[in-house]
Design a protein around this motif. Structure first.
Motif, short mmCIF file in Angstrom:
data_model
loop_
_atom_site.label_atom_id
_atom_site.label_comp_id
_atom_site.label_asym_id
_atom_site.label_seq_id
_atom_site.Cartn_x
_atom_site.Cartn_y
_atom_site.Cartn_z
N UNK A 1 6.81 -3.32 6.00
CA UNK A 1 5.77 -4.29 5.65
C UNK A 1 5.49 -4.25 4.14
N UNK A 2 5.46 -3.05 3.59
CA UNK A 2 5.27 -2.92 2.15
C UNK A 2 6.43 -3.53 1.38
N UNK A 3 7.64 -3.32 1.87
CA UNK A 3 8.81 -3.91 1.20
C UNK A 3 8.77 -5.43 1.26
N UNK A 4 8.31 -5.98 2.37
CA UNK A 4 8.13 -7.43 2.49
C UNK A 4 7.10 -7.91 1.47
N UNK B 1 1.39 -9.89 8.33
CA UNK B 1 0.85 -11.23 8.57
C UNK B 1 -0.37 -11.28 9.48
N UNK B 2 -0.48 -10.31 10.40
CA UNK B 2 -1.46 -10.45 11.49
C UNK B 2 -2.57 -9.42 11.50
N UNK B 3 -2.52 -8.41 10.64
CA UNK B 3 -3.40 -7.26 10.83
C UNK B 3 -4.83 -7.48 10.35
N UNK C 1 -7.26 -5.28 18.19
CA UNK C 1 -5.94 -4.71 18.43
C UNK C 1 -4.97 -5.69 19.10
N UNK C 2 -5.46 -6.46 20.07
CA UNK C 2 -4.56 -7.39 20.78
C UNK C 2 -3.92 -8.38 19.81
N UNK C 3 -4.68 -8.90 18.87
CA UNK C 3 -4.12 -9.82 17.87
C UNK C 3 -3.28 -9.07 16.85
N UNK D 1 -13.60 -1.36 2.33
CA UNK D 1 -12.17 -1.16 2.55
C UNK D 1 -11.62 -2.25 3.46
N UNK D 2 -10.35 -2.56 3.27
CA UNK D 2 -9.71 -3.58 4.10
C UNK D 2 -9.62 -3.14 5.56
N UNK D 3 -9.69 -1.83 5.81
CA UNK D 3 -9.64 -1.34 7.19
C UNK D 3 -10.82 -1.84 8.01
N UNK D 4 -11.90 -2.25 7.36
CA UNK D 4 -13.05 -2.81 8.06
C UNK D 4 -12.97 -4.32 8.18
#
Length: 224
Positions: A191-194, A84-86, A68-70, A60-63
């Protein structure tokens, strides 16, 4: 548009996986908004494929989040930050998608982020069989950095407002309704709309699954 039961949908997706002509592990993307049902669908598809004798790598992309700071450098409720950053897409390609792709050595890692420690771990490297199937779920999987790495692309579609209600139900033990709604309406949904505006994921996938009624789904085959 095709309609059927959940089992009909899963059978169709499993057959689509089996029809992919690949001389390497088949990389299946299950894309969609948060709380659309993509993780559940990916888990169910993995079960069906295993029952058919396929070796399944489930990831999964969650891994592949960044620490968190970034992740929240633009602010906790920033939609641009969410898009963009997650996630560390470079690492995802480097340690998982490219090794399983054409010319890869099939030596892979399924994660680069530990939720419990908010750190980058080093899980052991494993080797996939040549006929393995990677079933990978997550958000933003059709973005330019990733889209060409998938051998089969599935988009789970649902009315965005419905995802808010599903999220409230899913997270009611850890977050208040107000907290969930704010996170969804200020960060996740914009974010989804973007993503929809800049990438048009429905134009890039092989199958769109309409999951507003999970037990009575509809799906469309798209020609890329």
């Amino acid at each position: 548009m095709e309609y059927g039961t959940r089992d009909d949908l899963l059978r169709h997706l499993a057959e689509a996986v089996g029809a992919v002509p690949a001389g390497h592990p088949t990389r299946v993307a299950v894309d969609g908004p948060p709380a659309a049902g993509k993780t559940t669908l990916a888990d169910e598809l993995a079960g069906v494929l295993r029952a058919r004798g396929r070796h399944v790598i489930r990831a999964t992309v969650d891994d592949f989040l960044v620490p968190r700071e970034r992740r929240y450098a633009r602010g906790e409720f920033s939609a641009e930050g969410c898009y963009l950053d997650a996630h560390d897409h470079g690492a995802l390609n480097r340690v998982l998608l490219d090794p399983l792709g054409p010319g890869g050595d099939r030596r892979f890692r399924h994660a680069v982020y530990d939720h419990a420690t908010d750190a980058v771990p080093s899980p052991p490297v494993r080797t996939a069989p040549a006929d393995a199937v990677l079933v990978f779920d997550g958000v933003f999987l059709m973005r330019p950095e990733l889209v060409d790495r998938w051998d089969l692309r599935v988009l789970v579609s649902v009315a965005l407002d419905r995802t808010v209600e599903r999220a409230v139900t899913r997270e009611r033990r850890v977050s208040s309704r107000a907290e969930v709604e704010r996170r969804w309406r200020e960060r996740y949904l914009p974010a989804q709309q973007l993503y929809f505006t800049t990438v048009r994921p429905s134009d890039r996938v092989d199958v769109v699954v309409h999951n507003d009624e999970p037990q009575r789904p509809a799906w469309q085959i798209r020609r890329r």
